[in-house]
Scaffold this active site. Sequence first.
Site, PDB file in Angstrom:
ATOM      1  N   ARG A 224      50.238  44.000  43.877  1.00 54.67           N
ATOM      2  CA  ARG A 224      51.322  43.767  44.822  1.00 54.67           C
ATOM      3  C   ARG A 224      51.234  44.837  45.917  1.00 54.67           C
ATOM      4  O   ARG A 224      50.824  45.975  45.647  1.00 54.67           O
ATOM      5  CB  ARG A 224      52.694  43.871  44.137  1.00 54.67           C
ATOM      6  N   HIS A 272      47.048  36.980  50.722  1.00 52.82           N
ATOM      7  CA  HIS A 272      47.470  36.702  49.334  1.00 52.82           C
ATOM      8  C   HIS A 272      46.783  35.435  48.811  1.00 52.82           C
ATOM      9  O   HIS A 272      47.442  34.502  48.335  1.00 52.82           O
ATOM     10  CB  HIS A 272      48.999  36.563  49.283  1.00 52.82           C
TER      11      HIS A 272
HETATM   12  P1  NDP Z   1      49.611  41.180  32.594  1.00 53.78           P
HETATM   13  O1  NDP Z   1      51.051  41.350  32.253  1.00 53.78           O
HETATM   14  O2  NDP Z   1      48.768  40.303  31.749  1.00 53.78           O
HETATM   15  O3  NDP Z   1      48.895  42.611  32.631  1.00 53.78           O
HETATM   16  C1  NDP Z   1      49.482  43.735  33.190  1.00 53.78           C
HETATM   17  C2  NDP Z   1      48.635  44.955  32.855  1.00 53.78           C
HETATM   18  O4  NDP Z   1      49.170  46.096  33.527  1.00 53.78           O
HETATM   19  C3  NDP Z   1      48.637  45.279  31.355  1.00 53.78           C
HETATM   20  O5  NDP Z   1      47.363  45.681  30.936  1.00 53.78           O
HETATM   21  C4  NDP Z   1      49.621  46.448  31.275  1.00 53.78           C
HETATM   22  O6  NDP Z   1      49.372  47.347  30.216  1.00 53.78           O
HETATM   23  C5  NDP Z   1      49.366  47.136  32.584  1.00 53.78           C
HETATM   24  N1  NDP Z   1      50.509  47.977  32.971  1.00 53.78           N
HETATM   25  C6  NDP Z   1      51.760  47.578  33.312  1.00 53.78           C
HETATM   26  N2  NDP Z   1      52.540  48.652  33.570  1.00 53.78           N
HETATM   27  C7  NDP Z   1      51.755  49.737  33.378  1.00 53.78           C
HETATM   28  C8  NDP Z   1      51.968  51.138  33.474  1.00 53.78           C
HETATM   29  N3  NDP Z   1      53.170  51.641  33.819  1.00 53.78           N
HETATM   30  N4  NDP Z   1      50.949  51.961  33.184  1.00 53.78           N
HETATM   31  C9  NDP Z   1      49.741  51.477  32.825  1.00 53.78           C
HETATM   32  N5  NDP Z   1      49.454  50.160  32.724  1.00 53.78           N
HETATM   33  C10 NDP Z   1      50.450  49.307  32.995  1.00 53.78           C
HETATM   34  O7  NDP Z   1      49.582  40.695  34.120  1.00 53.78           O
HETATM   35  P2  NDP Z   1      48.468  39.820  34.848  1.00 53.78           P
HETATM   36  O8  NDP Z   1      47.152  40.448  34.641  1.00 53.78           O
HETATM   37  O9  NDP Z   1      48.642  38.394  34.483  1.00 53.78           O
HETATM   38  O10 NDP Z   1      48.934  39.966  36.385  1.00 53.78           O
HETATM   39  C11 NDP Z   1      48.983  41.243  37.009  1.00 53.78           C
HETATM   40  C12 NDP Z   1      49.539  41.114  38.412  1.00 53.78           C
HETATM   41  O11 NDP Z   1      48.595  40.500  39.289  1.00 53.78           O
HETATM   42  C13 NDP Z   1      50.777  40.223  38.577  1.00 53.78           C
HETATM   43  O12 NDP Z   1      51.936  40.867  38.103  1.00 53.78           O
HETATM   44  C14 NDP Z   1      50.790  40.005  40.077  1.00 53.78           C
HETATM   45  O13 NDP Z   1      51.477  41.070  40.692  1.00 53.78           O
HETATM   46  C15 NDP Z   1      49.304  40.077  40.463  1.00 53.78           C
HETATM   47  N6  NDP Z   1      48.782  38.761  40.908  1.00 53.78           N
HETATM   48  C16 NDP Z   1      48.196  38.663  42.141  1.00 53.78           C
HETATM   49  C17 NDP Z   1      47.678  37.458  42.587  1.00 53.78           C
HETATM   50  C18 NDP Z   1      46.985  37.366  43.906  1.00 53.78           C
HETATM   51  O14 NDP Z   1      46.690  36.243  44.357  1.00 53.78           O
HETATM   52  N7  NDP Z   1      46.671  38.455  44.568  1.00 53.78           N
HETATM   53  C19 NDP Z   1      47.797  36.230  41.777  1.00 53.78           C
HETATM   54  C20 NDP Z   1      48.374  36.458  40.472  1.00 53.78           C
HETATM   55  C21 NDP Z   1      48.872  37.669  40.080  1.00 53.78           C
HETATM   56  P3  NDP Z   1      49.536  46.887  28.661  1.00 53.78           P
HETATM   57  O15 NDP Z   1      48.486  45.801  28.456  1.00 53.78           O
HETATM   58  O16 NDP Z   1      49.223  48.086  27.875  1.00 53.78           O
HETATM   59  O17 NDP Z   1      50.922  46.347  28.531  1.00 53.78           O
END
Ligand code: NDP
Length: 309
Positions: A224, A272
């Site tokens: 984001r 995006h």
């Molecule tokens: P997931 O929920 O599957 O994965 C999120 C990851 O981030 C997890 O590994 C999590 O750790 C990690 N994480 C979250 N908070 C922290 C923190 N404070 N410190 C360290 N690691 C953290 O999400 P997705 O992979 O499905 O999606 C990620 C993002 O991608 C979406 O939220 C969206 O913003 C973005 N996106 C962008 C798109 C685009 O077209 N550009 C399209 C789709 C999504 P843990 O596994 O340990 O919980």
Amino acid sequence: MAILVHLPSFMAVPITALLREAAPDVTVWNGREAAVAEQVEAIIAWGLKPGVVPAYPNLRLVCAATAGVDKLLAAPDLPAHLPVTRIVDPGQQAGIARFVLAMALRHTRALGLYAEQQRRGEWKRHAGRDAAQCRVGVLGLGEIGSEVARMFVAIGYPVSGWSRAAKHLPGVTDFTGDDGLDAMLAQSDILVCTLPLTPRTEGLLDRRTLSRLPRGAYLINVGRGEHVVEPDLVALIDEGHLAGAALDVFAKEPPAADDPVWNHPRIEATPHIAADPSYPLVARQCLDNLRRARAGRALLNLVDRQAGY
Ligand code: NDP
């Protein structure tokens, strides 16, 4: 049993049609006007303005039409007990990983530089950078980040990943916590952000953290826009600490007319487009979850409201 599709029309029209075709027994409204409030049990949405959720007294769940739920969770009147689900789409994950790979290769093979040279009529070769010497750090090893990491591993890049809990993915070095973040940044020639936007990740990539990257590092952000403090990023590029950035997401979309990303020679800005979710899958996951909610069964792809993703 009724579903309200509360999305911009470019998504709402196809998703409404898919829902009606897949479930003739379910009433589906596209937009709020015609909906009978008492019958609505699920809303498919992206963001929810104040007043929308309280208008539907029998709501069982809110289905995000996207992987990221930051805009939905920002709704001030979303009751804590109301389940929120999100989209998990392997096709979208692979699409985003390929996009990230394209931007990484464009950078490491200096394709932007060659395009500039071509326009100047200049024939000049530059030393390429071997994959093995280009260390990739992935912020977030969730559905998207783990696919990004997997693709880089498959073509020979040294890959690290940062997440809250270690993931033990084949070929990927795990980093966790604040110290882990600093350590991973210090050894990331390409940094890819696939984090969700939460209070803990907002503004994570500022002058302090970005300065920890090795000189000449490159940032690819598909998470984001709010993860990056853009003036800090631009300053570090202009100062020569960072080689540049590929940004697919912005705090304000589209960015303001005077935003430096529009004309910066070292920033690739895309609107995006890394990858969209499949609309049939959005419809299917919502229907499935509504039926599960009615039957008291566990929901798929449930968002952890506490963690914010
Ligand atoms: P997931 O929920 O599957 O994965 C999120 C990851 O981030 C997890 O590994 C999590 O750790 C990690 N994480 C979250 N908070 C922290 C923190 N404070 N410190 C360290 N690691 C953290 O999400 P997705 O992979 O499905 O999606 C990620 C993002 O991608 C979406 O939220 C969206 O913003 C973005 N996106 C962008 C798109 C685009 O077209 N550009 C399209 C789709 C999504 P843990 O596994 O340990 O919980």
